[in-house]
Design an enzyme around this catalytic site. Sequence first.
Site, PDB file in Angstrom:
ATOM      1  N   LYS A   1       0.837  -1.193   0.000  1.00 47.31           N
ATOM      2  CA  LYS A   1       0.000   0.000   0.000  1.00 47.31           C
ATOM      3  C   LYS A   1       0.877   1.249   0.000  1.00 47.31           C
ATOM      4  O   LYS A   1       1.889   1.298   0.707  1.00 47.31           O
ATOM      5  CB  LYS A   1      -0.903  -0.033   1.236  1.00 47.31           C
ATOM      6  CG  LYS A   1      -1.924   1.075   1.317  1.00 47.31           C
ATOM      7  CD  LYS A   1      -2.823   0.916   2.560  1.00 47.31           C
ATOM      8  CE  LYS A   1      -3.735   2.110   2.736  1.00 47.31           C
ATOM      9  NZ  LYS A   1      -4.606   1.970   3.938  1.00 47.31           N
TER      10      LYS A   1
ATOM     11  N   SER B   1      -9.300   2.829   2.990  1.00 43.13           N
ATOM     12  CA  SER B   1      -8.280   3.301   2.083  1.00 43.13           C
ATOM     13  C   SER B   1      -7.424   2.198   1.460  1.00 43.13           C
ATOM     14  O   SER B   1      -6.605   2.498   0.603  1.00 43.13           O
ATOM     15  CB  SER B   1      -7.371   4.268   2.836  1.00 43.13           C
ATOM     16  OG  SER B   1      -6.696   3.599   3.875  1.00 43.13           O
TER      17      SER B   1
ATOM     18  N   SER C   1     -10.257   1.227   7.258  1.00 47.34           N
ATOM     19  CA  SER C   1      -9.529   1.178   5.985  1.00 47.34           C
ATOM     20  C   SER C   1      -9.020  -0.197   5.583  1.00 47.34           C
ATOM     21  O   SER C   1      -8.650  -0.412   4.433  1.00 47.34           O
ATOM     22  CB  SER C   1      -8.351   2.162   6.014  1.00 47.34           C
ATOM     23  OG  SER C   1      -8.798   3.478   5.822  1.00 47.34           O
TER      24      SER C   1
END
Lengths: 547, 547
Positions: A130, A207, A231
């Site tokens: 990520k 996210s 997230s």
Amino acid sequence: MTKHWQQIAEEARAARDKSIPDEYKIDITNCKDNVMHFATEKNALLTDRQVEITKLTATQLLKAIRERKYTCVETTQAFIIRAAIAHQLTNSLSEFFPEEGLEMARKLDEHYERTGELYGPLHGLPVSVKDHLHLKGHLWNIGFTAWANNRSTEEDEDGIIKSLRDAGCVFFMKTHMPTSGMVLETNSNLWGHVYNPYNRKVTSGGSSGGESVMISMYGTAMAVGTDAAGSIRCPAAFLGNYALKPTSARFSYTGQANTSPSQITIPGTAGPICRTLEDVKLLSKFLIDVEPWNNDPNVVPIPWRDVKAPEKLTVGVLRFDGTVMPHPPVLRAIDESVEKLKAAGHEVYEFGMPFDCDEVMEKAVNMYFQSGFAEGKALLAETNEPLIPALSQIFERYGIDRELKGSETFKLNAYRNKVRKQFLDHWLATANSTKSGRPIDALLLPISPGAAFEHDVLPYWGYTSVYNVLDLPGLVLPIKGCIADKNKDLKDPNYNPVSSWDKDTYDQYDPELFHGTPVSLQVVGRRYFEEELIAIGEAMDRDINQV
Amino acid sequence: MTKHWQQIAEEARAARDKSIPDEYKIDITNCKDNVMHFATEKNALLTDRQVEITKLTATQLLKAIRERKYTCVETTQAFIIRAAIAHQLTNSLSEFFPEEGLEMARKLDEHYERTGELYGPLHGLPVSVKDHLHLKGHLWNIGFTAWANNRSTEEDEDGIIKSLRDAGCVFFMKTHMPTSGMVLETNSNLWGHVYNPYNRKVTSGGSSGGESVMISMYGTAMAVGTDAAGSIRCPAAFLGNYALKPTSARFSYTGQANTSPSQITIPGTAGPICRTLEDVKLLSKFLIDVEPWNNDPNVVPIPWRDVKAPEKLTVGVLRFDGTVMPHPPVLRAIDESVEKLKAAGHEVYEFGMPFDCDEVMEKAVNMYFQSGFAEGKALLAETNEPLIPALSQIFERYGIDRELKGSETFKLNAYRNKVRKQFLDHWLATANSTKSGRPIDALLLPISPGAAFEHDVLPYWGYTSVYNVLDLPGLVLPIKGCIADKNKDLKDPNYNPVSSWDKDTYDQYDPELFHGTPVSLQVVGRRYFEEELIAIGEAMDRDINQV
């Protein structure tokens, strides 16, 4: 002079697109909303053997590599093709570097060949990374065009990513994240929206949306998400993955970049996103076996414990938090799960919240944005970049427009401790009314009111964020028999909303829109009892999903 | 209209003084600076048996009560007399309620008589209670005249105090604390100064000065202090006690009142102050055996572990933190301790700090006072009460005059995490240069630059507060062979201070002033490794103090 944000975004996307080799380009014109057939059906770009490799779980893959069934190079090559396809259908990558991944794989193969020993316990496992987790030599930008060219140094890489590298993982891509990370979908002015491959009309969640997409579409064998408000859980849920948001400071949280240097009232966490719970367990155990407290000073030194779930569980179930009624697909997932749990002989206890979740959420958003997003606004101003819709909506809804004062921060911290205490007492008091005579072992509840939600629409965060305030671990359990279905999940025309959030959430529901989206639920456990939570999750997964 | 602070203080002191029974009044006119002979020598108010009882350690006392050698009533009675004497010599009590204590003791005796079973594991143990720890029905005020009449409800009592009550402890007094608690001496406009019984010209330390006095003068068998900057360690050190400041969230921290609702950058802690390390261990184990994580949602669930210290220790020693040179008595305590450790075959490793402690302290004070003391100032204004000297000095020195903004709080949190990481890496890297080849097992260092310091003089906090920033457990080890001695601990007339704090600290040293004050050192361990720290402390206590 700094460039305008649009020019930066165009250049960044062009560079990224160029890194996708031509031979992996696919024709995505005329794609339907559901593009999962690119992942589940035979594909011209992939050999049968490559399909076979990428469909293995992380656990199976490590075993197969150890047994020399596949080399790291062919494994990496297979996932590279899958990832390139997944990205073209969902827009999930910020950076793609297949050659570096293949080089890592080659070295691992050589090491194994030469020494007869695996390089580490995760020898050859492809892992997507990520954006804000530092990977040396690669980009990170948290969705800000002002940071489009930020690159992690060797010193930046730390914590989970460094442990994964040391254990023999292979990296060949970074997935992007929404501006600031404090959004439950994945969208930025820099990279655009990540689409849900089951239903491109709705978001992948965020996210960690790019990470979840890569797990669902076999672009990686393991993903790492981060979660301070939902997230990890939202994207994993919207895409039918298994995942764990741990208690804060159970796993390492160093080696990550952040817009706000350190918001500690609701601490962030990092955890695995996988295709099976067995993989979640494998990777959770790995992340503790590396003794992260010898590197991250905030990690609590609790070694991994082998535990068993009670033979018959006492499961609390929360259908409605008093503020927002979940959508019909989510309610159906709960009903069907409860029936299966009861049929398997488990006790199901109807749980209600001990406080007003609307109020907790209003305080939580103030905790997240104690600085009034001052750091983010300064970054946006550098390139004249506007707020993304999800951020402007949340700021408007909760009146986030200024820096809080120290005394206000102190009051929010005290409020946090107060609701933590209320919830703990309430949880333990269930022992007075369960048949087992013990407190509920875990709590089954929604993750989001909907199976997913439309792009650029602000959803209610209360089914995830409240558990960050409480700092309780949460497991994502896909309910495999339950897919949002316009014929089953009808909208009740007579529903009377109980709050403004409830009204908006009701209005967001459209059976047609969500049709075909996976549905998942959350299993919440006791603070720092990750091992028990996973063991309980395994029992529930077995009885609900017949895994 | 609210009364003026002076009137409130007069009334509060009068009520408190009235609660000391006339038969325990002593003549303190013409008292010398050292009043410890009232505690150590035969006293007209006490029978031989009462002297015998009160001189037992907590461990010995619990055994004697269990074996029916003493009843709880006679035990309580003996400590009541001792406490009344100690208070008159040091001004340490805010409330005295001997009848309530005797009534508790009577009930315990009846219970034991009737059932043959002890009421709990601490049956009959007298415990003094620090002002801000809620004890139902009793006063708390954190030194503010505006809060002079605050009284704890049944619901307020929680955490450690409730566990102690449930375990059979006896309460008959509360000791006071400095205004706000954020001061390393014990003084308030409400109650005045607590005097050091070894040397009334210097402070008892704070904020747990009243508690430490009661331990030193046999007024209680156990004391509980709290510490966010040195408030357990300074008083314990200045009075020659053993004590433990644990890692935050290892023991419970609910059931306490605070001026600032919740400052969490440097979390507060509570821990035992005792006359022996054996007692510290007994009570630490007790505080974990009650499973505080089932009551305080912030406590980390790490059960008590039985561990052993390495046979030959590798002890880091910090003589000078780079900012403030300790006074001669403290340096001598280190030298003598190091010699004894070496003689016993332990390895001693010269440790230096990895960062600028002057800077860390400046940041730390900003962390403590993120609200610019807004809550405290509002309370003072209610009764027109002035700041005590120690507070006005620290505010002036560090420029504390306003509320910080959220973004400033975030930066301080990030700074805290940065120095925690620097220190952890630095500690572990000692393995590269120790003879044992392992990192230091513990760090031996000063607690305060001086054996104590004068009333109303601001000392340097860096030898305690830095370890709160780092959130490491610290044990107080009195160096029994070392008492500040004007003939041995000469002032170096040629010393060249390295910082403004060093200059002030140098100026604060006066061999005559400190003569006769006990000297103690701190042993710091790894975060959450309290058991190892205590085991290491036992080995050091044996070899340094011949205990």
